[in-house]
Write an enzyme that holds these catalytic residues in place. Structure first.
Site, PDB file in Angstrom:
ATOM      1  N   ASP A  20       0.821  -1.212   0.000  1.00 25.22           N
ATOM      2  CA  ASP A  20       0.000   0.000   0.000  1.00 25.22           C
ATOM      3  C   ASP A  20       0.856   1.263   0.000  1.00 25.22           C
ATOM      4  O   ASP A  20       0.664   2.160   0.804  1.00 25.22           O
ATOM      5  CB  ASP A  20      -0.928  -0.001   1.226  1.00 25.22           C
ATOM      6  CG  ASP A  20      -1.807  -1.234   1.271  1.00 25.22           C
ATOM      7  OD1 ASP A  20      -1.265  -2.336   1.492  1.00 25.22           O
ATOM      8  OD2 ASP A  20      -3.029  -1.110   1.066  1.00 25.22           O
ATOM      9  N   TYR A  30      -2.781   4.411  -6.170  1.00 22.76           N
ATOM     10  CA  TYR A  30      -3.971   5.104  -5.667  1.00 22.76           C
ATOM     11  C   TYR A  30      -4.474   6.151  -6.666  1.00 22.76           C
ATOM     12  O   TYR A  30      -5.080   7.152  -6.279  1.00 22.76           O
ATOM     13  CB  TYR A  30      -3.723   5.746  -4.288  1.00 22.76           C
ATOM     14  CG  TYR A  30      -3.575   4.728  -3.191  1.00 22.76           C
ATOM     15  CD1 TYR A  30      -2.375   4.043  -3.010  1.00 22.76           C
ATOM     16  CD2 TYR A  30      -4.643   4.410  -2.350  1.00 22.76           C
ATOM     17  CE1 TYR A  30      -2.235   3.086  -2.028  1.00 22.76           C
ATOM     18  CE2 TYR A  30      -4.510   3.449  -1.361  1.00 22.76           C
ATOM     19  CZ  TYR A  30      -3.301   2.795  -1.205  1.00 22.76           C
ATOM     20  OH  TYR A  30      -3.169   1.846  -0.227  1.00 22.76           O
ATOM     21  N   ASN A  71      -6.884  -3.712  -4.254  1.00 24.14           N
ATOM     22  CA  ASN A  71      -8.161  -3.159  -4.704  1.00 24.14           C
ATOM     23  C   ASN A  71      -7.969  -1.853  -5.476  1.00 24.14           C
ATOM     24  O   ASN A  71      -8.764  -1.519  -6.357  1.00 24.14           O
ATOM     25  CB  ASN A  71      -9.119  -2.948  -3.535  1.00 24.14           C
ATOM     26  CG  ASN A  71      -8.544  -2.088  -2.437  1.00 24.14           C
ATOM     27  OD1 ASN A  71      -7.479  -2.403  -1.904  1.00 24.14           O
ATOM     28  ND2 ASN A  71      -9.221  -1.008  -2.094  1.00 24.14           N
ATOM     29  N   HIS A  77     -11.304  -2.311   7.146  1.00 24.53           N
ATOM     30  CA  HIS A  77     -11.344  -3.514   6.308  1.00 24.53           C
ATOM     31  C   HIS A  77     -11.534  -4.789   7.125  1.00 24.53           C
ATOM     32  O   HIS A  77     -11.188  -5.881   6.671  1.00 24.53           O
ATOM     33  CB  HIS A  77     -10.080  -3.639   5.447  1.00 24.53           C
ATOM     34  CG  HIS A  77      -9.830  -2.452   4.559  1.00 24.53           C
ATOM     35  ND1 HIS A  77     -10.749  -2.012   3.645  1.00 24.53           N
ATOM     36  CD2 HIS A  77      -8.752  -1.619   4.458  1.00 24.53           C
ATOM     37  CE1 HIS A  77     -10.264  -0.959   3.009  1.00 24.53           C
ATOM     38  NE2 HIS A  77      -9.068  -0.700   3.486  1.00 24.53           N
TER      39      HIS A  77
HETATM   40 FE   LIG Z   1      -6.195  -2.034  -0.362  1.00 24.82          FE
END
Ligand SMILES: [Fe+2]
Length: 450
Positions: free
Chosen positions: A125, A155, A189, A284
């Site tokens: 991330d 992102y 994601n 999450h």
């Molecule tokens: Fe993620």
């Protein structure tokens, strides 16, 4: 970071190759795939490589692709697989002939073998913030041989209209590391970029155009799940965002892949997915639960050593626990300490634009050994077939102090050794090392985070 940040600067020279990155081109590193982007025109697609800058005596040709995303058109994206490489050798490589030539180097991984040491960087991330830059700088200082990246790269989807220029800036930002050592990609994601409101309905479109994976080398039909073998580690990459239920392609591949693992050759069995299976953070929470329920028994039966994940923007390490007794009749659904089971590490704290996941709402549950909402990275330093030294470095401390460190022992060669008990940070659990003790009978731990 702002668009005019120095780490986003384009390289000098007309049509200069930029965003250079490498990943394994086969399963073990006797091939390496080099990728780069040229902005003005495709230009020359040849990569010359060899043992010295004045002896680039091998050549390979790249494929070139472009894509559009809403109102964005990509530059010319080149992918070139360099073959016939020897293990453990430093190669120089160059591209951009005809316009601006740039030169880089990498060292191939050593030949796989049971006692071959390797330093595996662990980052997740990362994004492209000042914290991202600190993480990458600290990782460069701690010095791994390759990176297992747990997903969520750019992102770009957090910027207006999924601004794909942010894929380009992120590519330029991390070139200083990933042009020189292979990064192994896990899809997150933020790689999905599914945006029907923009007319973009093909998942993973920017990611797959930019970041190839060597999935065919491990008989995977899709780029999102595959395996590599680095030194003494067999690393299985899974996709949290592809079907994983029984009989699906990913499930069938995983079942076959676990059968192909040879612990005599590669004693360390590592799995990675983006969404964690064990986490005690409100962010999450339980998103990885369906995958855990489906795949955890396979991991325990295979004696997987470690499962890495990202997604949650904090750091957490579990004890060796399993929760595979459950069925709908007996209602047994409590994680228990289990020496057969992996340690779960969540390391989604690379420095993204969304900030830290700071909602550790509960008393630390018994399966959680260490947790903290700080940015950082980790290194798994595999020493031989039995021992690996693992350390997490929080950015606040620089790269010199390990905030969490453990000696892991191998589940194949030392299956009964309890390596996941008490660190100095947790004297309260020093007496609770029974592998069969129900977790909720263990003493409660004190919350570590701020
Ligand atoms: Fe993620």
């Amino acid at each position: 970071m702002p668009l005019d940040a120095d780490v986003f600067a384009e390289p000098a020279g007309r049509n200069a190759p930029q965003q250079v990155h490498i990943t394994l081109g086969d399963q073990t590193g006797t091939a390496m795939t080099v990728s780069w982007v040229t902005m003005e025109e495709a230009g020359n697609s040849t990569v010359l490589y060899g043992l010295a800058i004045d002896k680039l005596d091998m050549a390979a040709e790249a494929t070139v692709t472009t894509y559009t995303y809403y109102n964005y058109t990509s530059g010319f994206i080149h992918h070139c697989t360099l073959t016939n490489l020897q293990y453990g050798v430093k190669y120089k490589y160059a591209m951009g002939f005809g316009f601006t030539v740039r030169t880089f180097w990498f060292t191939t991984p050593p030949r796989p073998g049971p006692d071959v040491g390797f330093r595996l960087g662990l980052i997740g991330d990362i994004g492209q913030t000042f914290d991202s830059n600190a993480t990458l700088t600290h990782y460069e200082a701690t010095g791994g041989d390759a990176v297992l990246f747990m997903g969520d790269l750019s992102y770009a989807d957090k910027y207006p209209l999924h601004d794909n220029n942010r894929w380009d800036t992120r590519g330029r930002f991390s070139e200083r590391s990933v042009a020189y050592q292979p990064w192994i990609w896990v899809a997150g994601n933020h790689e999905i970029d599914y945006a029907p409101e923009l007319g973009e309905t093909k998942p993973f479109k920017p990611f797959t155009h930019r970041y190839p994976t060597p999935h065919l080398a491990s008989a995977s039909p899709e780029p999102y799940w595959y395996s590599v073998k680095l030194a003494s580690a067999h690393i299985i990459v899974l996709s949290s965002y592809s079907a994983f239920g029984k009989y699906t392609p990913q499930w069938k591949w995983l079942e076959a892949e676990l059968g192909r693992v040879n612990r005599s050759e590669t004693p360390w069995l590592i799995m990675a997915s983006h969404s964690p299976w064990y986490i005690s953070n409100n962010f999450h929470y339980m998103e990885g639960e369906s995958m855990r329920a489906q795949l955890e028994k396979m991991a325990v039966d295979a004696r997987v050593d470690l499962v890495f994940a990202g997604h949650v923007h904090a750091y957490e390490r579990s004890f060796r626990v399993s929760n595979i007794r459950y069925n709908i009749t007996d209602g047994l659904c409590t994680p228990v300490r289990d020496r057969r089971a992996p340690v779960y590490v969540t390391i989604g704290d690379g420095g993204n634009i969304e900030g830290l996941a700071d909602e550790m709402a509960w008393t630390q549950p018994p399966y959680s050994a260490f947790r903290e909402d700080s940015f950082g990275h980790a290194v798994l330093d595999i020493k031989n077939r039995t021992h690996a030294y693992y350390a997490w470095y929080r950015n606040d401390d620089g790269a010199k102090v390990a905030a969490d460190a453990v000696w892991f022992t191998n589940r194949f060669h030392m299956p009964n050794h309890d390596d996941s008990t008490p660190t100095k940070s947790h004297p309260s659990i020093a007496s609770s090392s029974s592998s069969s003790m129900p977790a909720y009978n263990l003493p409660r731990l004190i919350r570590i985070s701020n």
